[in-house]
Design an enzyme around this catalytic site. Structure first.
Site, PDB file in Angstrom:
ATOM      1  N   GLU A  81      70.480  -2.761 -35.144  1.00 52.85           N
ATOM      2  CA  GLU A  81      69.139  -3.281 -35.471  1.00 52.85           C
ATOM      3  C   GLU A  81      69.377  -4.614 -36.173  1.00 52.85           C
ATOM      4  OE1 GLU A  81      66.052  -2.320 -35.011  1.00 52.85           O
ATOM      5  OE2 GLU A  81      66.129  -0.198 -34.517  1.00 52.85           O
ATOM      6  N   CYS A 123      63.100  -8.721 -41.232  1.00 54.24           N
ATOM      7  CA  CYS A 123      63.559  -9.136 -39.902  1.00 54.24           C
ATOM      8  C   CYS A 123      62.385  -9.473 -38.990  1.00 54.24           C
ATOM      9  CB  CYS A 123      64.420  -8.038 -39.283  1.00 54.24           C
ATOM     10  SG  CYS A 123      63.712  -6.424 -39.528  1.00 54.24           S
TER      11      CYS A 123
END
Ligand code: NAP
Length: 472
Positions: free
Chosen positions: A250, A283
């Site tokens: 991720e 993110c």
């Protein structure tokens, strides 16, 4: 700010251990000491893997795993203030955002408990072929094995929860290496899991040198899966070095949003709020806004004052919207990238009297500037005037990243076209792409990763199918 620094040990094989060495956790806002944590290395990591191996020899039934996960969720609720304050202190995250993270961690554990109880294989329709006649077949979902989990600093509680809770739901023991800047929330989760009745060895937390701990996790063949959240440079190298393990990544993004002329009236407010929370260190923090010609004047007029109204300051203050970035290196890098953007700084672009970067909006930066191509991971947003939806989609797709993207429009055709053509793991319509609910399948394509998290999806990743065929 913490009045007394916390002293924490590592959690290995059900024991809280000292190592003789210490890692200091300092507030990114004041520099004050928040805590000291025993610093582990290869020896503790090896011991943790031994413990995880022993634990997995005696599988925990699904109902016990679910009960533990539910108990942790309950404790996260009861100890909400403490959890949120700890996140805020170690990460410098404003309390508003830390409270959201603490609540989301509860939700992550709750959904994982559901998955533990639902975990099952499926029937295979054997008589669908001549070869299968007279046979019965089904699959079992079995845990992959020991999971090595590595987590970043920016969501020190909920991203750790996204590793620990699905792994337990799947029946896997874990060796966790939390970010060195923010190991305290991870150790608090370990405390809660222990108190909830997790037997020894199922969870081990080793903070310390990333290279040393990472090397052991990569090289030890007993670690069957690595689950990593963090930067692409580190993540893809880990995957290269562990070709025989299941490696779930991720990674980062340079989150784009397209604003059309028929965007809903509150678009500027939504985007102002979602571009700067935790100083852009998410993110999926909105970074690149592509505004279509007809929307440009009004959007800029609405957006900039809303950004200027954000409260910049002490993360411990419940009113603060934007606090510090994680450290001096990050601050210097971000200011450098702003300086070389080639665009017009509409607001911000400098630090305030506490050395915090003011929320920054840059109009029409150069297409090859770092702020247009790389992940800023700071309180910076670019506005780029574009002539058509086609051009906006092309620009949104023009970086190596592909985590989440968004579009604001009331035209169904534009929304669906964007959803089909944006090369990202997720596309939001009339919602900032910063949005994440913890049950969603969340993850990227291209350089942004190769997996989906959210307990249901992570449990699938951490288990494998075993086929059982019975001759009747
Ligand atoms: P990072 O520097 O890559 O660190 C992440 C973790 O990897 C930390 O625990 C770090 O340990 C460890 N690490 C560093 N080098 C290692 C090595 N050689 N071997 C093993 N582990 C190693 O990332 P970060 O600065 O903490 O986090 C920011 C990044 O994470 C951004 O790119 C952001 O987009 C990404 N992120 C992605 C998601 C997502 O779900 N897609 C969510 C959040 C953040 P140390 O702390 O000890 O260095």
């Amino acid at each position: 700010m913490a009045t007394t620094a916390l002293e924490r040990r590592l959690f290995v094989d059900g024991e809280w251990i000292e190592t003789g060495d210490r890692l200091e956790v300092r507030s990114p806002y004041s520099g004050d000491l928040v805590g000291r944590v025993a610093k582990g290395g290869p020896q503790e990591t090896k011991r943790a893997i031994d413990a995880a191996e022993r634990a997995m020899r005696e599988p925990l039934p699904a109902h016990k795993r679910a009960e533990i996960l539910v108990k942790v969720a309950g404790q996260l609720g009861r100890r909400h203030d403490e959890v949120a304050r700890l996140i805020s202190e170690e990460a410098g995250k404003p309390m508003k955002a830390a409270r959201v993270e603490a609540k989301r961690a509860m939700s992550t554990f709750t959904f994982a408990a559901v998955e533990a109880r639902k975990l099952a294989g499926e029937m295979v329709p054997m008589d669908a072929s001549q070869a299968g006649e007279g046979k019965l077949a089904f699959t079992l979902r079995v845990p992959r094995g020991i999971v090595g989990a590595i987590t970043p600093f920016n969501f020190p509680c909920n991203l750790v929860a996204h590793k620990l809770a699905p792994a337990l739901a799947a029946g896997c023991a874990v060796v966790l290496k939390p970010a060195s800047a923010t190991p305290l929330s991870a150790l608090l989760l370990a405390e809660l899991m222990e108190a909830a009745g997790l037997p020894s060895g199922w969870l081990n937390v080793v903070a310390g040198s990333s290279a040393e701990i990472g090397d052991v996790l990569v090289e030890d063949e007993r670690v069957a899966a690595l689950t990593f959240t963090g930067s692409g440079d580190v993540g893809w190298k880990l995957k290269e070095r562990a070709p025989r393990k299941h490696v779930a990544l991720e990674l980062g993004n340079a989150t784009p949003v397209i604003v059309c002329a028929d965007a809903p009236p509150d678009t500027a407010a939504t985007l102002a709020a979602n571009s700067f929370s935790f100083a852009g260190q998410s993110c999926i923090s909105v970074q690149r806004i592509y505004v279509l010609d007809d929307a440009w004047d009004e959007f800029v007029r609405d957006f900039v004052p809303k950004v200027e109204a954000l409260v910049v300051g002490d993360p411990a203050d419940e009113e603060t919207d934007v606090g510090p970035v994680i450290d001096d290196d990050a601050r210097r890098r971000i200011l450098e990238w702003i300086g070389e953007s080639g665009g017009e700084v509409l607001t911000g672009g400098e630090t305030n009297d506490r050395d915090l970067i003011k929320p920054t909006v840059i109009a029409n930066p150069a297409h090859d500037a770092k702020v247009s191509r790389e992940e800023v991971f700071g309180p910076v947003v670019t506005l780029t005037r574009t002539s058509s939806l086609d051009e906006a989609i092309e620009l949104a797709n023009s970086t190596r990243y592909g985590l989440q993207a968004g579009i604001f429009t009331r035209d169904l055709r534009s929304a669906l076209e964007a959803a089909q053509r944006l090369e990202f793991g997720g596309v939001t319509v009339n919602e900032a792409p910063t949005f994440r609910a913890d049950q969603m399948p969340y993850g990227g394509v291209k350089a942004s990763g190769n997996t989906r998290e959210g307990p249901a999806y992570a449990v699938r990743e951490l288990t494998e199918e075993r086929l059982v065929v019975i001759q009747l």
